[in-house]
Design an enzyme around this catalytic site. Sequence first.
Site, PDB file in Angstrom:
ATOM      1  N   LYS A  49       0.847  -1.205   0.000  1.00 58.03           N
ATOM      2  CA  LYS A  49       0.000   0.000   0.000  1.00 58.03           C
ATOM      3  C   LYS A  49       0.879   1.252   0.000  1.00 58.03           C
ATOM      4  CE  LYS A  49      -3.724  -2.346   2.470  1.00 58.03           C
ATOM      5  NZ  LYS A  49      -4.317  -2.687   3.778  1.00 58.03           N
ATOM      6  N   GLN A  93      -4.432  -1.430  10.033  1.00 57.99           N
ATOM      7  CA  GLN A  93      -4.292  -2.742   9.384  1.00 57.99           C
ATOM      8  C   GLN A  93      -4.835  -3.837  10.301  1.00 57.99           C
ATOM      9  OE1 GLN A  93      -3.171  -3.277   6.186  1.00 57.99           O
ATOM     10  NE2 GLN A  93      -3.721  -5.409   6.485  1.00 57.99           N
ATOM     11  N   ASP A 116     -11.152   3.041   4.884  1.00 56.83           N
ATOM     12  CA  ASP A 116     -11.722   1.719   4.607  1.00 56.83           C
ATOM     13  C   ASP A 116     -13.245   1.738   4.585  1.00 56.83           C
ATOM     14  OD1 ASP A 116      -9.722  -0.192   4.103  1.00 56.83           O
ATOM     15  OD2 ASP A 116      -9.205  -0.339   6.229  1.00 56.83           O
TER      16      ASP A 116
END
Length: 278
Positions: A49, A93, A116
């Site tokens: 990422k 994460q 997210d």
Amino acid sequence: MATILDGKKLRDKILDELAKKISSFSVKPKLVVILVGEDSASKIYVANKQKCAQKIGIISEVINYPSDVKEQVLIDKINELNSDKFVHAILVQLPLPEHISKTNIINAIAPQKDVDGFTPYNFGKLFSGEKPYVYPCTPKGVLKLLDEYGIELEGKHAVVIGRSNIVGRPMAQMLMNRNATVTVCHSYTKNLEQITKTADIIVSAVGKNIIKGEMLKSGCVVVDVGIFKDASGKLLGDVDFETSSKIASYISPVPGGVGPMTIASLMLNTVELFENSL
Ligand code: NAP
């Protein structure tokens, strides 16, 4: 033979467009990733990422914590990032160590920076058919891939296999919001094959090899979200590609299908949150 839903090609197109857009910004979007512990898969995901963000001009910072970090330390850091005007997107994460409540951590992220789309505000908006700040990355990537290949969703029978908050649940909702007729299957579903046989579109997000060609309706569209390794370390998806690609009209490969689209969506979401903040 099915047409391949090429996630790598579409990812590259999206990233090229984003890079051009970002080069015109005087202030750059900033994504902060919180990584707890030493999970090797998580480390690889985060490194990918970060590499991708940096390549297209997004400022990317990774904050590492040891696996015994206290929950409150993470919440304090998230609160600090929430009020930092130069931080536009925050990602924690997953998975987190057992002693940390995933819910408390996600709830601490400001919805305007929730890259997210997992906070209760953004989930609530999504599930009430309204627009969240951003949509969860993997289902968003799946829809972009289907749209790229002109696959109609309206009135189609879409079968989503898996009901996690990360993939299955938001995927089902997003397909329903696009006027598909959605069936959700999970580990308690009986006669999976009877259901998949009636599907125009299948999105499988399980992490086990559960779909074979004989379970499909001729000409259906198959999107394989699953990723796991077999005993020899080979990367596999949920779908047996060999048999399924002979029956389906479109199929996404693993690797090279949904994975690259998840990263592309993360970059899109970061830029959307940045633009919202202006
Ligand atoms: P998860 O939280 O473990 O959820 C798996 C889901 O599969 C659950 O809802 C489970 O049902 C269901 N399931 C398990 N066995 C089943 C069976 N035999 N038949 C039907 N359903 C079954 O996993 P996740 O986070 O959603 O991820 C799913 C897969 O996608 C994993 O392989 C993951 O690595 C991959 N993934 C890929 C990407 C990408 O970018 N490509 C992104 C995210 C995840 P219950 O709810 O009843 O337990």
